[in-house]
Design a protein around this motif. Sequence first.
Motif, PDB file in Angstrom:
ATOM      1  N   VAL A  13       0.836  -1.199   0.000  1.00 24.39           N
ATOM      2  CA  VAL A  13       0.000   0.000   0.000  1.00 24.39           C
ATOM      3  C   VAL A  13       0.871   1.250   0.000  1.00 24.39           C
ATOM      4  O   VAL A  13       2.032   1.223   0.393  1.00 24.39           O
ATOM      5  CB  VAL A  13      -0.967   0.054   1.207  1.00 24.39           C
ATOM      6  CG1 VAL A  13      -1.981  -1.062   1.143  1.00 24.39           C
ATOM      7  CG2 VAL A  13      -0.207   0.032   2.517  1.00 24.39           C
ATOM      8  N   ARG A  34     -10.712  11.506  -5.947  1.00 26.07           N
ATOM      9  CA  ARG A  34     -11.560  10.683  -5.073  1.00 26.07           C
ATOM     10  C   ARG A  34     -12.976  11.227  -5.036  1.00 26.07           C
ATOM     11  O   ARG A  34     -13.942  10.462  -5.114  1.00 26.07           O
ATOM     12  CB  ARG A  34     -10.983  10.621  -3.651  1.00 26.07           C
ATOM     13  CG  ARG A  34      -9.783   9.725  -3.525  1.00 26.07           C
ATOM     14  CD  ARG A  34      -9.467   9.370  -2.087  1.00 26.07           C
ATOM     15  NE  ARG A  34      -9.334  10.516  -1.206  1.00 26.07           N
ATOM     16  CZ  ARG A  34      -8.213  11.218  -1.012  1.00 26.07           C
ATOM     17  NH1 ARG A  34      -7.118  10.882  -1.667  1.00 26.07           N
ATOM     18  NH2 ARG A  34      -8.181  12.224  -0.155  1.00 26.07           N
ATOM     19  N   LYS A  41      -8.702   3.262  -6.973  1.00 21.99           N
ATOM     20  CA  LYS A  41      -9.463   2.907  -5.774  1.00 21.99           C
ATOM     21  C   LYS A  41      -8.590   3.165  -4.552  1.00 21.99           C
ATOM     22  O   LYS A  41      -7.372   3.036  -4.610  1.00 21.99           O
ATOM     23  CB  LYS A  41      -9.860   1.437  -5.810  1.00 21.99           C
ATOM     24  CG  LYS A  41     -10.838   1.103  -6.908  1.00 21.99           C
ATOM     25  CD  LYS A  41     -11.119  -0.390  -6.898  1.00 21.99           C
ATOM     26  CE  LYS A  41     -12.003  -0.770  -8.058  1.00 21.99           C
ATOM     27  NZ  LYS A  41     -12.207  -2.223  -8.128  1.00 21.99           N
ATOM     28  N   TRP A  42      -9.234   3.512  -3.454  1.00 31.19           N
ATOM     29  CA  TRP A  42      -8.516   3.798  -2.220  1.00 31.19           C
ATOM     30  C   TRP A  42      -9.201   3.131  -1.052  1.00 31.19           C
ATOM     31  O   TRP A  42     -10.298   2.626  -1.180  1.00 31.19           O
ATOM     32  CB  TRP A  42      -8.435   5.311  -1.996  1.00 31.19           C
ATOM     33  CG  TRP A  42      -9.739   5.917  -1.571  1.00 31.19           C
ATOM     34  CD1 TRP A  42     -10.154   6.133  -0.293  1.00 31.19           C
ATOM     35  CD2 TRP A  42     -10.815   6.338  -2.393  1.00 31.19           C
ATOM     36  NE1 TRP A  42     -11.414   6.685  -0.278  1.00 31.19           N
ATOM     37  CE2 TRP A  42     -11.851   6.820  -1.576  1.00 31.19           C
ATOM     38  CE3 TRP A  42     -11.029   6.369  -3.772  1.00 31.19           C
ATOM     39  CZ2 TRP A  42     -13.047   7.305  -2.060  1.00 31.19           C
ATOM     40  CZ3 TRP A  42     -12.219   6.860  -4.255  1.00 31.19           C
ATOM     41  CH2 TRP A  42     -13.202   7.313  -3.406  1.00 31.19           C
ATOM     42  N   LEU A  43      -8.525   3.146   0.077  1.00 35.31           N
ATOM     43  CA  LEU A  43      -9.131   2.640   1.310  1.00 35.31           C
ATOM     44  C   LEU A  43      -8.751   3.593   2.431  1.00 35.31           C
ATOM     45  O   LEU A  43      -7.791   4.349   2.330  1.00 35.31           O
ATOM     46  CB  LEU A  43      -8.672   1.217   1.604  1.00 35.31           C
ATOM     47  CG  LEU A  43      -7.174   0.962   1.696  1.00 35.31           C
ATOM     48  CD1 LEU A  43      -6.727   1.017   3.145  1.00 35.31           C
ATOM     49  CD2 LEU A  43      -6.848  -0.385   1.105  1.00 35.31           C
ATOM     50  N   ASN A  44      -9.554   3.568   3.467  1.00 40.86           N
ATOM     51  CA  ASN A  44      -9.281   4.384   4.645  1.00 40.86           C
ATOM     52  C   ASN A  44      -8.787   3.480   5.762  1.00 40.86           C
ATOM     53  O   ASN A  44      -9.417   2.485   6.088  1.00 40.86           O
ATOM     54  CB  ASN A  44     -10.547   5.118   5.122  1.00 40.86           C
ATOM     55  CG  ASN A  44     -10.944   6.224   4.191  1.00 40.86           C
ATOM     56  OD1 ASN A  44     -10.098   6.917   3.654  1.00 40.86           O
ATOM     57  ND2 ASN A  44     -12.236   6.399   3.999  1.00 40.86           N
ATOM     58  N   ALA A  45      -7.659   3.860   6.330  1.00 39.79           N
ATOM     59  CA  ALA A  45      -7.130   3.192   7.519  1.00 39.79           C
ATOM     60  C   ALA A  45      -7.242   4.215   8.636  1.00 39.79           C
ATOM     61  O   ALA A  45      -6.356   5.037   8.828  1.00 39.79           O
ATOM     62  CB  ALA A  45      -5.690   2.767   7.295  1.00 39.79           C
ATOM     63  N   VAL A  49      -5.794   7.939   4.236  1.00 43.14           N
ATOM     64  CA  VAL A  49      -6.154   7.391   2.926  1.00 43.14           C
ATOM     65  C   VAL A  49      -4.958   6.612   2.407  1.00 43.14           C
ATOM     66  O   VAL A  49      -3.829   7.091   2.438  1.00 43.14           O
ATOM     67  CB  VAL A  49      -6.526   8.515   1.940  1.00 43.14           C
ATOM     68  CG1 VAL A  49      -6.751   7.959   0.545  1.00 43.14           C
ATOM     69  CG2 VAL A  49      -7.750   9.267   2.432  1.00 43.14           C
ATOM     70  N   TYR A  51      -3.657   3.613  -0.745  1.00 44.49           N
ATOM     71  CA  TYR A  51      -3.913   3.024  -2.058  1.00 44.49           C
ATOM     72  C   TYR A  51      -3.184   1.693  -2.156  1.00 44.49           C
ATOM     73  O   TYR A  51      -1.980   1.618  -1.906  1.00 44.49           O
ATOM     74  CB  TYR A  51      -3.400   3.957  -3.160  1.00 44.49           C
ATOM     75  CG  TYR A  51      -4.120   5.274  -3.225  1.00 44.49           C
ATOM     76  CD1 TYR A  51      -5.188   5.452  -4.082  1.00 44.49           C
ATOM     77  CD2 TYR A  51      -3.727   6.336  -2.424  1.00 44.49           C
ATOM     78  CE1 TYR A  51      -5.857   6.669  -4.140  1.00 44.49           C
ATOM     79  CE2 TYR A  51      -4.390   7.558  -2.479  1.00 44.49           C
ATOM     80  CZ  TYR A  51      -5.446   7.708  -3.340  1.00 44.49           C
ATOM     81  OH  TYR A  51      -6.098   8.912  -3.396  1.00 44.49           O
ATOM     82  N   ARG A  52      -3.907   0.648  -2.539  1.00 40.26           N
ATOM     83  CA  ARG A  52      -3.268  -0.646  -2.774  1.00 40.26           C
ATOM     84  C   ARG A  52      -2.500  -0.556  -4.098  1.00 40.26           C
ATOM     85  O   ARG A  52      -3.007  -0.017  -5.082  1.00 40.26           O
ATOM     86  CB  ARG A  52      -4.292  -1.760  -2.904  1.00 40.26           C
ATOM     87  CG  ARG A  52      -5.041  -2.078  -1.657  1.00 40.26           C
ATOM     88  CD  ARG A  52      -6.016  -3.228  -1.942  1.00 40.26           C
ATOM     89  NE  ARG A  52      -7.062  -3.261  -0.957  1.00 40.26           N
ATOM     90  CZ  ARG A  52      -6.996  -3.968   0.165  1.00 40.26           C
ATOM     91  NH1 ARG A  52      -5.936  -4.698   0.404  1.00 40.26           N
ATOM     92  NH2 ARG A  52      -7.986  -3.941   1.022  1.00 40.26           N
ATOM     93  N   SER A  55      -4.498  -1.954  -6.963  1.00 43.39           N
ATOM     94  CA  SER A  55      -5.519  -1.042  -7.495  1.00 43.39           C
ATOM     95  C   SER A  55      -4.886   0.040  -8.359  1.00 43.39           C
ATOM     96  O   SER A  55      -5.446   0.440  -9.389  1.00 43.39           O
ATOM     97  CB  SER A  55      -6.301  -0.389  -6.362  1.00 43.39           C
ATOM     98  OG  SER A  55      -7.024  -1.352  -5.649  1.00 43.39           O
TER      99      SER A  55
END
Length: 82
Positions: A13, A34, A41-45, A49, A51-52, A55
Amino acid sequence: MIDPARLRERAGVLTEEELAAMLEKDTRTLRDWRNKRIGPKWLNAGRTVMYRLSSLYEWLENQEARSAGPDPRVEDGYTDGA
């Protein structure tokens, strides 16, 4: 002491700042993407924010495919006089 950057690398990530540097974009551009749902695509930890990499690679391939289409000027019979 644990190095967060090394952990992210092992997890595959990137942070928003790392991706912005990689793409040579401002973090504000990534936020705008976004909001418009046009970037990778993103994710929130928590509040962070991320990004894999998988992705990101998928998004980059889609960008390449989208920009590699036929030249519409050729299809419309346009020539540059040559």
